[in-house]
Design a protein around this motif. Structure first.
Motif: not given
Length: 92
Positions: A37-38, A44-50, A54-56, A69-71
């Motif tokens: 997912p990270s 795909f989604n650099r805005k929420h990468l952090g 962290l949740l991964n 998280l993958l979705v």
């Protein structure tokens, strides 16, 4: 019960005959799947990468959380494209 014992003994023999290259390759494969997912969020989604990264770490223990998280990692920018198509407010 005997089939479980046979399976365990065959796995133990396989690990005893494995070399360092196998363990390094298996470790890299395991980490790539755990942090998939990270890695997808990076693409795909650099805005929420952090947040996703962290949740991964704890989410890998739970398949439900890992799939969520993958979705999230894959659908980040798609929802904004759909919102702009329909003239809706973009998702933050």
């Amino acid at each position: 019960m005997e089939s479980v014992n046979v399976l365990m003994s065959s796995m133990i023999r396989a690990f005893q005959h494995a070399d360092a290259v196998f363990f390094i390759g298996f470790g890299l494969f395991f980490l790539a799947v755990w942090f998939l997912p990270s890695l997808l969020a990076l693409a795909f989604n650099r805005k929420h990468l952090g947040k996703i990264a962290l949740l991964n770490i704890p989410a890998g223990v739970s398949w439900v959380a890992w799939l969520a998280l993958l979705v999230w990692a894959v659908t980040g920018k798609i929802s904004n494209k759909l919102a702009s198509k329909e003239h809706l407010k973009k998702v933050q």
